[in-house]
Design a protein around this motif. Structure first.
Motif, PDB file in Angstrom:
ATOM      1  N   TYR A  72     -68.153  16.515 -30.885  1.00  0.00           N
ATOM      2  CA  TYR A  72     -68.003  15.066 -30.673  1.00  0.00           C
ATOM      3  C   TYR A  72     -68.442  14.662 -29.262  1.00  0.00           C
ATOM      4  O   TYR A  72     -68.877  13.537 -29.063  1.00  0.00           O
ATOM      5  CB  TYR A  72     -66.559  14.629 -30.941  1.00  0.00           C
ATOM      6  N   THR A  73     -68.358  15.576 -28.298  1.00  0.00           N
ATOM      7  CA  THR A  73     -68.860  15.246 -26.948  1.00  0.00           C
ATOM      8  C   THR A  73     -70.383  15.188 -26.942  1.00  0.00           C
ATOM      9  O   THR A  73     -70.980  14.561 -26.067  1.00  0.00           O
ATOM     10  CB  THR A  73     -68.402  16.276 -25.882  1.00  0.00           C
ATOM     11  N   GLN A  74     -71.012  15.869 -27.910  1.00  0.00           N
ATOM     12  CA  GLN A  74     -72.475  15.950 -27.964  1.00  0.00           C
ATOM     13  C   GLN A  74     -73.086  15.049 -29.047  1.00  0.00           C
ATOM     14  O   GLN A  74     -74.205  15.248 -29.476  1.00  0.00           O
ATOM     15  CB  GLN A  74     -72.906  17.403 -28.213  1.00  0.00           C
ATOM     16  N   ARG A  75     -72.280  14.077 -29.540  1.00  0.00           N
ATOM     17  CA  ARG A  75     -72.748  13.123 -30.559  1.00  0.00           C
ATOM     18  C   ARG A  75     -73.098  13.810 -31.879  1.00  0.00           C
ATOM     19  O   ARG A  75     -73.971  13.369 -32.616  1.00  0.00           O
ATOM     20  CB  ARG A  75     -73.958  12.331 -30.054  1.00  0.00           C
ATOM     21  N   TYR A  77     -71.518  14.411 -35.326  1.00  0.00           N
ATOM     22  CA  TYR A  77     -70.372  13.947 -36.125  1.00  0.00           C
ATOM     23  C   TYR A  77     -70.417  14.441 -37.566  1.00  0.00           C
ATOM     24  O   TYR A  77     -69.416  14.380 -38.262  1.00  0.00           O
ATOM     25  CB  TYR A  77     -70.311  12.412 -36.105  1.00  0.00           C
ATOM     26  N   GLN A 471     -68.590   3.552 -23.453  1.00  0.00           N
ATOM     27  CA  GLN A 471     -68.962   4.966 -23.479  1.00  0.00           C
ATOM     28  C   GLN A 471     -69.109   5.489 -24.901  1.00  0.00           C
ATOM     29  O   GLN A 471     -70.131   6.049 -25.266  1.00  0.00           O
ATOM     30  CB  GLN A 471     -67.888   5.806 -22.748  1.00  0.00           C
ATOM     31  N   PHE A 472     -68.047   5.307 -25.730  1.00  0.00           N
ATOM     32  CA  PHE A 472     -68.165   5.953 -27.038  1.00  0.00           C
ATOM     33  C   PHE A 472     -68.925   5.120 -28.061  1.00  0.00           C
ATOM     34  O   PHE A 472     -69.462   5.662 -29.024  1.00  0.00           O
ATOM     35  CB  PHE A 472     -66.809   6.478 -27.560  1.00  0.00           C
ATOM     36  N   ASN A 475     -72.940   4.881 -25.406  1.00  0.00           N
ATOM     37  CA  ASN A 475     -73.526   6.154 -24.977  1.00  0.00           C
ATOM     38  C   ASN A 475     -73.446   7.245 -26.032  1.00  0.00           C
ATOM     39  O   ASN A 475     -74.310   8.111 -26.117  1.00  0.00           O
ATOM     40  CB  ASN A 475     -72.859   6.642 -23.688  1.00  0.00           C
ATOM     41  N   ARG A 476     -72.331   7.239 -26.827  1.00  0.00           N
ATOM     42  CA  ARG A 476     -72.193   8.299 -27.833  1.00  0.00           C
ATOM     43  C   ARG A 476     -72.401   7.780 -29.259  1.00  0.00           C
ATOM     44  O   ARG A 476     -72.129   8.487 -30.224  1.00  0.00           O
ATOM     45  CB  ARG A 476     -70.841   9.007 -27.681  1.00  0.00           C
ATOM     46  N   ILE A 496     -62.694  11.568 -31.083  1.00  0.00           N
ATOM     47  CA  ILE A 496     -63.576  10.889 -30.130  1.00  0.00           C
ATOM     48  C   ILE A 496     -62.826  10.628 -28.822  1.00  0.00           C
ATOM     49  O   ILE A 496     -63.412  10.664 -27.735  1.00  0.00           O
ATOM     50  CB  ILE A 496     -64.171   9.584 -30.730  1.00  0.00           C
ATOM     51  N   HIS A 500     -63.868  12.189 -25.264  1.00  0.00           N
ATOM     52  CA  HIS A 500     -64.069  11.310 -24.106  1.00  0.00           C
ATOM     53  C   HIS A 500     -63.307  11.826 -22.900  1.00  0.00           C
ATOM     54  O   HIS A 500     -63.853  11.902 -21.791  1.00  0.00           O
ATOM     55  CB  HIS A 500     -63.607   9.893 -24.452  1.00  0.00           C
TER      56      HIS A 500
END
Length: 511
Positions: A72-75, A77, A471-472, A475-476, A496, A500
């Motif tokens: 989830y930090t690296q998009r 899903y 951010q989420f 950016n994500r 998520i 974050h």
């Protein structure tokens, strides 16, 4: 043709190179290391209590949690994408210990095992971040954002329409019963003005009654046709409307694809037509751009989400903040009164807060706040020097049951007043209403917001919580849920949020 001497760095794919330990290839401040460290520090019992034991061996829950949070930090899903990346993405390979659960195992762990675990895991990570001094819990910057559900945008059911169709159907059923029986005995026993509710059970009972009657009169074609209409048309529709209204509850709508999702207006309106989409209202709080808590709500407005959010956060994460900072969407008498009772400081503007600061408002002679109030006589004096007398009180009750007391004042001398056109459009003359409890609560909030601390805290609100949403969502690219249903959507928002916080922690450690 002659070439100058060309030199290349030695390249040999078959040569063994050091280090052999893959962890040496992971940078010291990589988010993968932070994910690994934080989840390893969470005691095993928080994971094991969600496993009944017995059966064949399964993947370790810490490993599964690590790969999901890191993904989830690296998009990443999608379960299929995570499963693929476990064979090619170095930090994921390191976190998994070279184990390769397939996408079904990943999806099953995410949607089943994490149901109870995610809130517990998030809470433990917050505790660790507080211990490290990265997170403070005193100031609580709260806001809501709407995220689209994983549902078809056009499979909506509206409560009003369902109620209207149900009422029409009841009329048809009543008409058919009257046609067959001559008079509906049950209705005849009711009071004249009392409307009988026609439930699916009553339709079924009537069908049974008619079927018994048909056995005695097998040639009664009218009765046979009535039974068929009841069984094939009226009964299924009645059951459907009952089910739809039950799913709706106190909501105005729901989606057939994800019945827990409600149709809401989204900020991401690419068609620019105000289209309603199925979604969830996510309430989040932050401090220093770390997410402190999250809750999911099925109503679009923020006002009535504040109290349920704080109660849920207290129960789930044991967070009971001293200061609540939020925008005017949360400013209501009920919310102010709740925070006052809980001894929590509200830095929340009310609807007219900004308008009251304008010169045009302060100089408006027809606004109640600029009139003279005589406490002894209990009267207001308007711009024309006329009195508004107290005429009585009325009660207002919110959907949640909170009761307000409103005092009403009326002027009886508006006839022929030169200011009437500017003052009121009512044919009965100018009246005004006063909610004393709300006025007192607003004055406390106003005083608090005008302090230096209040100004600083409110100025921080936009930078803090709105940056988290940016951010989420930006950016994500997390603008739409991948799972369906309230419990599973809660898992996703937990993942998520964890992702974050650990990205934020990694960035702070790298600085």
């Amino acid at each position: 043709m002659k070439h100058d001497h060309i030199s290349f760095i030695d390249y040999n794919m078959d040569q063994l190179t050091l280090p052999m330990d893959i962890s040496e290839l992971i940078p010291s401040h990589s988010v993968a290391r932070v994910v690994n460290e934080m989840i390893e520090r969470v005691p095993d019992q928080h994971f094991l209590k969600y496993y009944p034991g017995g059966g064949r061996s399964t993947y370790h829950p810490k490993m599964m949690a690590k790969i999901l949070v890191y993904a989830y930090t690296q998009r990443m899903y999608s379960g299929r994408e995570i499963a693929h990346q476990l064979t090619v993405h170095l930090p994921l390979m390191w976190l998994s210990g070279f184990q390769t659960p397939d996408f079904r195992t990943i999806n099953r762990f995410r949607s089943e095992r994490l149901k109870g675990l995610i809130d517990d895991l998030f809470k433990q990570v917050i505790v660790l971040l507080v211990e490290e001094g990265q997170v403070q819990l005193d100031s609580y910057f709260l806001d809501g954002t709407k995220i689209e559900a994983n549902a078809n945008r056009y499979t909506f059911v509206w409560r009003k329409s369902t109620e209207k169709y149900k009422e029409k159907l009841e009329g048809k059923v009543e008409e058919l019963i009257t046609q067959i029986d001559g008079v509906w005995k049950e209705e005849a026993s009711c009071e004249e003005n009392e409307k009988t509710v026609i439930s699916p059970e009553k339709i079924q009972n009537k069908v049974k009654e008619w079927e018994g009657k048909l056995e005695k009169e097998p040639k009664n074609k009218e009765l046979k046709k009535a039974i068929k209409v009841m069984k094939k048309d009226y009964l299924p529709r009645s059951l459907k409307y009952k089910k739809n209204l039950s799913i709706c509850g106190d909501r105005k709508s729901f989606s057939k694809t994800d019945p827990d999702a409600t149709f809401m207006r989204m900020k991401e309106d690419h068609m620019k037509n105000g289209q309603l989409k199925p979604g969830y209202n996510v309430q989040m709080a932050s401090n220093e751009q770390f997410i402190l808590s999250y809750t999911l709500h099925q109503r679009p407005g923020d006002t009535r989400c504040l109290i349920p959010h704080l109660q849920e956060v207290k129960a789930k994460f044991n967070i009971d903040p001293k200061r609540i900072i939020a925008d005017a969407g949360y400013g209501s008498e009920e919310n102010y009164a709740y925070l006052e009772e809980k001894k929590q400081e509200a830095y929340i503007k009310y609807g007219l807060f900004e308008k009251e600061q304008k010169r045009s408002f302060k100089k408006n002679p027809h606004h109640q706040s600029n009139w003279v109030y005589d406490e002894e006589k209990d009267t207001f004096t308007c711009a024309a020097g006329k009195y508004l007398y107290f005429t009585g009180e009325k009660k207002q009750t919110t959907e949640s049951g909170y009761e307000s007391t409103i005092r009403v004042y009326q002027c009886n001398e508006c006839e022929g007043c030169p200011f009437r056109k500017d003052c009121t459009t009512s044919k009965y003359g100018r009246s005004t209403q006063v909610n004393e409890a709300y006025q007192e609560l607003k004055s406390k909030v106003k005083e608090r917001l005008w302090t230096d601390e209040g100004k600083q805290l409110y100025a921080r609100r936009k930078i803090d919580i709105e940056s988290v949403f940016g951010q989420f969502k930006g950016n994500r690219s997390f603008r739409r849920f991948f799972l369906r249903g309230l419990p599973k959507v809660n898992i996703e928002i937990g993942l998520i949020s964890l992702a974050h916080n650990l990205l934020k922690s990694a960035a702070k450690k790298a600085a």
